[in-house]
Design a protein around this motif. Structure first.
Motif, PDB file in Angstrom:
ATOM      1  N   ALA A  78     -22.638  28.757  -8.817  1.00 11.09           N
ATOM      2  CA  ALA A  78     -21.798  29.812  -8.261  1.00 11.09           C
ATOM      3  C   ALA A  78     -20.790  29.227  -7.274  1.00 11.09           C
ATOM      4  CB  ALA A  78     -22.668  30.861  -7.568  1.00 11.09           C
ATOM      5  N   SER A  79     -21.231  28.252  -6.487  1.00 13.33           N
ATOM      6  CA  SER A  79     -20.329  27.603  -5.527  1.00 13.33           C
ATOM      7  C   SER A  79     -19.232  26.840  -6.247  1.00 13.33           C
ATOM      8  CB  SER A  79     -21.119  26.654  -4.627  1.00 13.33           C
ATOM      9  OG  SER A  79     -22.107  27.358  -3.910  1.00 13.33           O
ATOM     10  N   LEU A  80     -19.617  26.157  -7.361  1.00 15.77           N
ATOM     11  CA  LEU A  80     -18.642  25.396  -8.147  1.00 15.77           C
ATOM     12  C   LEU A  80     -17.607  26.319  -8.780  1.00 15.77           C
ATOM     13  CD1 LEU A  80     -17.832  22.609  -9.231  1.00 15.77           C
ATOM     14  CD2 LEU A  80     -19.381  22.983 -11.157  1.00 15.77           C
ATOM     15  N   ASP A  81     -18.082  27.436  -9.329  1.00 10.70           N
ATOM     16  CA  ASP A  81     -17.165  28.404  -9.946  1.00 10.70           C
ATOM     17  C   ASP A  81     -16.196  28.966  -8.921  1.00 10.70           C
ATOM     18  OD1 ASP A  81     -18.465  27.995 -12.321  1.00 10.70           O
ATOM     19  OD2 ASP A  81     -19.729  29.797 -12.175  1.00 10.70           O
ATOM     20  N   ARG A  82     -16.706  29.222  -7.729  1.00  6.19           N
ATOM     21  CA  ARG A  82     -15.853  29.757  -6.677  1.00  6.19           C
ATOM     22  C   ARG A  82     -14.808  28.720  -6.239  1.00  6.19           C
ATOM     23  NH1 ARG A  82     -18.956  31.918  -1.594  1.00  6.19           N
ATOM     24  NH2 ARG A  82     -19.777  33.318  -3.201  1.00  6.19           N
ATOM     25  N   ALA A  83     -15.255  27.464  -6.180  1.00  9.50           N
ATOM     26  CA  ALA A  83     -14.328  26.393  -5.787  1.00  9.50           C
ATOM     27  C   ALA A  83     -13.211  26.225  -6.812  1.00  9.50           C
ATOM     28  CB  ALA A  83     -15.100  25.089  -5.622  1.00  9.50           C
ATOM     29  N   LYS A  84     -13.568  26.336  -8.118  1.00 10.14           N
ATOM     30  CA  LYS A  84     -12.561  26.218  -9.172  1.00 10.14           C
ATOM     31  C   LYS A  84     -11.569  27.366  -9.097  1.00 10.14           C
ATOM     32  CE  LYS A  84     -15.320  23.711 -12.593  1.00 10.14           C
ATOM     33  NZ  LYS A  84     -15.983  23.808 -13.918  1.00 10.14           N
ATOM     34  N   LYS A  85     -12.107  28.531  -8.782  1.00 15.31           N
ATOM     35  CA  LYS A  85     -11.252  29.712  -8.710  1.00 15.31           C
ATOM     36  C   LYS A  85     -10.274  29.621  -7.546  1.00 15.31           C
ATOM     37  CE  LYS A  85     -11.559  34.742  -8.601  1.00 15.31           C
ATOM     38  NZ  LYS A  85     -12.471  35.904  -8.483  1.00 15.31           N
TER      39      LYS A  85
END
Length: 290
Positions: A251-258
Motif C-alpha cells: 500500500a505504501s509503494l502504491d501510494r508512493a507511485k501515485k
C-alpha cells in the motif's frame, strides 16, 4: 431454585420477609444462525451508523426517544437512584379481591414466593388467610427495574406472585379490526355448537397437553446427531503479521507511485524558477550595456 429478589410483603401490621423465584421457564428450542458457506455462527455487532465503528459497552448511554431522532439522555446514577427509592420500600398489599374479578388478559408472569429468615410464621398466616377467604392480594412491587402491579395468591401450598399489566398496557379491544357485530344465529347451528362443547368438556389437566412441535424438533435434532449429520464451526483465522506487513508495504509503494508524478512536476517547476532567478542579473547587465 435461584433467588431473583428479596424483600418484604406486608398487609396491615404484618410483615413477611420473602424471596422471589421464577415459577416458569421458556423451553423454546433456540436455533443459531450460521454462515451457509463455512457453517460459522453469525456475529452481531453494535455499530454506530454515523461513526461507522463498533461501540463498546462503556461507550453506550441510555436515552428516551420522545420524538423522531430526539432523545433525553438518562445517566446510570439517575436510574439507579430511582430504582433504589422503589426497591427499598416493602411490597404492601393494597387490596384483597376475588381472583375471578381479574380477566386473564391482565396476567403477565408467575413467580414463587418463599419465606426468608424469620418469615415462616407470617408466611403461613397469609397463606391460610387467603385460602380460607378465597381472596387474592393486589400489591405493587419492583422487579427488574420496573414497578409491577401484582396479585398474590395461593398455588397448591405456595404463595405465588402474578405480575399484572396496568390498564394502559392492555390495548383497547375497540381497536381490533374486522370484529363482526352481533348477527342472527340459526338455533340449530347454536344447539349443535353447544352440544359439541358439552362433549369436549372435561376437567383441566395440564399434564395432558404437550408441545408437539418442540418434541418433534428435538427428535429431529437427535436423529441428525446419531446419523453424524453435524458440522463444526471453523476457528476464526489468526491474523498473519507477515501478510499484514506485506500489505502495508504494498500500500505504501502504491501510494508512493501515485504521488511520484506530482513530486517530479513540482521539482521541475522549482528548477525553472531557480534558473530564471540566476539569469536575471545577466539580463540586467546586457540591458545596461545596450
Amino acid at each position: 431454585m435461584h433467588t431473583m429478589w428479596k424483600g418484604t410483603i406486608s398487609f396491615g401490621l404484618v410483615n413477611i420477609p420473602v424471596k422471589l423465584h421464577a415459577a416458569t421457564e421458556n423451553k423454546d428450542v433456540k436455533l443459531r444462525q450460521l454462515h451457509k458457506e463455512c457453517q460459522s455462527p453469525i456475529k452481531y455487532e453494535r455499530v454506530c451508523p454515523v461513526c461507522e465503528k463498533e461501540v463498546k459497552n462503556d461507550e453506550i448511554v441510555k436515552a428516551y426517544e420522545y420524538a423522531k431522532n430526539k432523545f433525553v439522555i438518562l445517566d446510570e446514577e439517575e436510574l439507579e437512584e430511582l430504582k433504589k427509592e422503589e426497591t427499598d420500600r416493602s411490597v404492601e398489599i393494597m387490596d384483597f379481591v376475588q381472583l375471578e374479578e381479574i380477566d386473564p388478559i391482565y396476567f403477565e408472569r408467575s413467580y414463587y414466593l418463599s419465606p426468608n429468615e424469620g418469615g415462616s410464621k407470617a408466611y403461613t398466616l397469609l397463606r391460610k388467610a387467603l385460602k380460607d377467604t378465597g381472596k387474592i392480594g393486589v400489591a405493587k412491587m419492583m422487579i427488574r427495574s420496573k414497578e409491577q402491579l401484582a396479585a398474590i395468591r395461593v398455588y397448591e401450598n405456595t404463595l405465588v406472585v402474578e405480575t399484572i399489566h396496568y390498564p394502559d398496557e392492555v390495548r383497547d379491544v375497540q381497536d381490533v379490526p374486522n370484529v363482526p357485530e352481533e348477527a342472527e344465529t340459526a338455533k340449530k347451528e347454536l344447539d349443535t355448537a353447544k352440544m359439541l362443547i358439552e362433549q369436549l368438556t372435561t376437567t383441566f389437566d395440564p399434564e395432558k397437553y404437550k408441545d408437539e412441535y418442540r418434541t418433534a424438533l428435538l427428535d429431529l435434532i437427535e436423529e441428525k446427531k446419531n446419523k453424524d449429520q453435524t458440522t463444526t464451526a471453523k476457528d476464526k483465522p489468526v491474523p498473519d503479521n507477515v501478510t499484514n506487513l506485506m500489505d502495508a508495504l504494498q500500500a505504501s509503494l502504491d501510494r508512493a507511485k501515485k504521488d511520484k508524478p506530482s513530486a517530479k512536476k513540482k521539482a521541475t517547476t522549482g528548477k525553472k524558477t531557480a534558473a530564471s532567478k540566476k539569469t536575471t542579473p545577466a539580463k540586467k547587465k546586457a540591458r545596461k550595456n545596450a
